[in-house]
Design a protein around this motif. Structure first.
Motif, PDB file in Angstrom:
ATOM      1  N   UNK A  66       2.162 -14.876   7.235  1.00  0.00           N
ATOM      2  CA  UNK A  66       1.755 -14.515   8.592  1.00  0.00           C
ATOM      3  C   UNK A  66       2.280 -15.490   9.635  1.00  0.00           C
ATOM      4  N   UNK A  67       2.778 -14.922  10.708  1.00  0.00           N
ATOM      5  CA  UNK A  67       3.169 -15.690  11.892  1.00  0.00           C
ATOM      6  C   UNK A  67       2.084 -15.523  12.947  1.00  0.00           C
ATOM      7  N   UNK A 364      -3.463   2.695  14.336  1.00  0.00           N
ATOM      8  CA  UNK A 364      -3.314   2.016  15.618  1.00  0.00           C
ATOM      9  C   UNK A 364      -4.687   1.869  16.254  1.00  0.00           C
ATOM     10  N   UNK A 365      -4.990   0.677  16.776  1.00  0.00           N
ATOM     11  CA  UNK A 365      -6.277   0.433  17.419  1.00  0.00           C
ATOM     12  C   UNK A 365      -6.079  -0.325  18.724  1.00  0.00           C
ATOM     13  N   UNK A 393       4.199   0.152   0.782  1.00  0.00           N
ATOM     14  CA  UNK A 393       4.110   0.621  -0.605  1.00  0.00           C
ATOM     15  C   UNK A 393       2.628   0.633  -0.959  1.00  0.00           C
ATOM     16  N   UNK A 394       2.259   1.112  -2.157  1.00  0.00           N
ATOM     17  CA  UNK A 394       0.842   1.054  -2.542  1.00  0.00           C
ATOM     18  C   UNK A 394       0.275  -0.365  -2.567  1.00  0.00           C
ATOM     19  N   UNK A 395       1.137  -1.379  -2.662  1.00  0.00           N
ATOM     20  CA  UNK A 395       0.653  -2.761  -2.759  1.00  0.00           C
ATOM     21  C   UNK A 395       1.060  -3.632  -1.570  1.00  0.00           C
ATOM     22  N   UNK A 396       1.971  -3.174  -0.736  1.00  0.00           N
ATOM     23  CA  UNK A 396       2.506  -3.996   0.361  1.00  0.00           C
ATOM     24  C   UNK A 396       2.248  -3.323   1.703  1.00  0.00           C
ATOM     25  N   UNK A 397       1.677  -4.090   2.640  1.00  0.00           N
ATOM     26  CA  UNK A 397       1.405  -3.553   3.973  1.00  0.00           C
ATOM     27  C   UNK A 397       1.897  -4.534   5.026  1.00  0.00           C
ATOM     28  N   UNK A 398       2.079  -4.026   6.231  1.00  0.00           N
ATOM     29  CA  UNK A 398       2.526  -4.842   7.353  1.00  0.00           C
ATOM     30  C   UNK A 398       1.539  -4.693   8.500  1.00  0.00           C
ATOM     31  N   UNK A 399       1.427  -5.760   9.304  1.00  0.00           N
ATOM     32  CA  UNK A 399       0.477  -5.777  10.409  1.00  0.00           C
ATOM     33  C   UNK A 399       1.098  -6.447  11.621  1.00  0.00           C
ATOM     34  N   UNK A 400       0.846  -5.865  12.786  1.00  0.00           N
ATOM     35  CA  UNK A 400       1.176  -6.484  14.070  1.00  0.00           C
ATOM     36  C   UNK A 400      -0.100  -6.458  14.904  1.00  0.00           C
ATOM     37  N   UNK A 421       2.162 -11.401  13.293  1.00  0.00           N
ATOM     38  CA  UNK A 421       2.966 -10.481  12.475  1.00  0.00           C
ATOM     39  C   UNK A 421       2.745 -10.904  11.027  1.00  0.00           C
ATOM     40  N   UNK A 422       2.393  -9.948  10.171  1.00  0.00           N
ATOM     41  CA  UNK A 422       2.049 -10.324   8.793  1.00  0.00           C
ATOM     42  C   UNK A 422       2.562  -9.313   7.784  1.00  0.00           C
TER      43      UNK A 422
END
Length: 427
Positions: A66-67, A364-365, A393-400, A421-422
């Protein structure tokens, strides 16, 4: 409600009034729990075996890169933190109603231009993610019946929405607790009772708290439309006296359908007094009301929460997941991670979430907060928060994620902007 004076660290009193009862150390109590469970297991005709338990064991593998960047009024430097958290462990299968979980955690700073609160870099804004390697969880779980579970050791505890008792899961070093927890009930009545001897906080081991605390949470689900929860959290910390409090209250929540709309509501009232070795003397209140409506993929909520203050101290939640409340910027975080002011805080917020129908499951929130003091009704500021997540993927997610707090000036916290960003992996 719980009453009494503060105790000492690992001591366990099996009575709510500390003037009575038998006193055990946490280690003695854990050993007694295991021995009792094994005795019961040894006399039972259980079909489980150690080999099947081993075969049913599951590895724990989690990684969060995470940044976090912070621009804050009053600082020339911008905080730039790139941190990487990894967890590895195992949860065994069940044998004779017993399971074991062990999990280690490491947080490494790949860039460290930030004040972690432990690295001495006070020329930068705070990012509360210090470097640490530690035992995150180590627990024995005994489930003698389908309705009763006893958990002993270092564990993650989250009650209700995490407002008062949570794991602060947003931070890289999550909050876990050393103690003994009983979850049980009958019919629609459920309860959790826990004794906490140590709080492993989010700021690495040097800032952990020794605890002599009791936690009680009981709920009765009348129907989908009404669930009542009563709670009492008697928290006493040897090395954090100002956070020692007794908080008790009542919570009601429910949901109903109105045509194509799903309607939800939550109401909560709590009262808080000084407790244990807290040198202050106060009696404060908290109340919260929330209404929500979901139509198709969109959910809209309105929330109003008031945390009282008397001009000297404010209502606090020392074991809560406070990042989730009063704005993601954590502008009001103070002693013990609490979000408070001496005059309290009134928070009126509006949120809109969209769960979009796509393969990547994007969510989105958007949240808006209008913040004033509960006492004197002074303006504190406004904040906009935004979050977007996708499942790669079923195991990998991204977040902003983004937070923008605009201070009202005066005694209010300084304005600040935060961007995250993660990438998150979980087996």
């Amino acid at each position: 409600m719980f009453t009494g004076n503060g105790g000492h660290g690992w001591d366990v009193f099996f009575a709510f009034n500390r003037g009575y009862g038998v006193k055990f150390s946490l280690y003695q109590t854990t050993a007694l729990t295991v021995l009792t469970a094994l005795t019961v297991a040894g006399t039972a005709q259980a079909e489980d075996s150690f080999s099947t338990a081993l075969a049913a064991s599951k590895p724990i593998v989690e990684s969060n890169l995470r940044s976090e960047q912070v621009e804050q009024q009053g600082f020339t430097n911008k905080a730039d933190a790139l941190t990487w958290r990894n967890r590895i462990g195992v949860q065994t299968g069940e044998v004779h109603h017993l399971k074991l979980l062990v999990e280690f955690e490491n947080v490494t700073a790949l860039t460290s231009d930030y004040n972690s609160t432990t690295n001495g870099k006070t020329a930068y804004p705070v990012v509360s993610d210090p470097e640490v390697t530690e035992l995150n969880r180590a627990q024995i779980v005994w489930t003698p019946t389908t309705t009763t579970t006893l958990t002993a050791g270092r564990q993650r505890i989250i009650l209700d929405d995490g407002r008062f008792i949570g794991n602060v899961g947003w931070r890289q070093d999550e909050q876990t607790m050393d103690g003994i927890r009983l979850d049980s009930g009958f019919g629609k009545l459920k309860y959790s009772l826990a004794y906490l001897s140590k709080i492993n906080r989010v700021l690495a081991e040097s800032k952990d708290w020794d605890s002599d605390s009791w936690v009680l949470n009981a709920s009765y689900a009348f129907s989908d439309r009404l669930k009542l929860t009563a709670f009492d959290y008697a928290l006493d910390f040897d090395n954090a006296a100002v956070s020692s409090t007794n908080t008790w209250g009542l919570r009601a929540a429910g949901a109903a359908r109105a045509g194509t709309l799903k309607l939800t509501y939550t109401g909560q009232y709590a009262r808080q007094t000084d407790y244990g070795n807290n040198p202050a003397n106060f009696d404060l209140q908290e109340y919260m009301v929330e209404a929500g409506a979901t139509y198709g993929l969109a959910t809209f909520k309105v929330n109003y929460e008031s945390l009282g203050g008397n001009g000297t101290v404010g209502f606090i939640t020392p074991l809560g997941t406070n990042h989730a409340f009063q704005g993601f910027s954590d502008a009001f975080s103070g002693t013990g991670g609490n979000k408070t002011t001496v005059n309290g805080i009134d928070d009126l917020s509006y949120s809109l979430s969209l769960a979009l129908p796509a393969k990547l499951k994007p969510v989105l929130s958007l949240v808006y907060h209008d913040l004033t003091t509960a006492r004197l009704d002074q303006k504190l500021g406004r904040e906009w928060d935004a979050v977007a997540t996708i499942a790669l993927t079923p195991h990998l997610s991204a977040l902003v994620k983004y937070a923008d707090f605009d201070s009202a000036g005066g005694s209010a916290p300084a304005s600040r902007r935060k961007t995250w960003i993660a990438l998150q992996y979980k087996l």
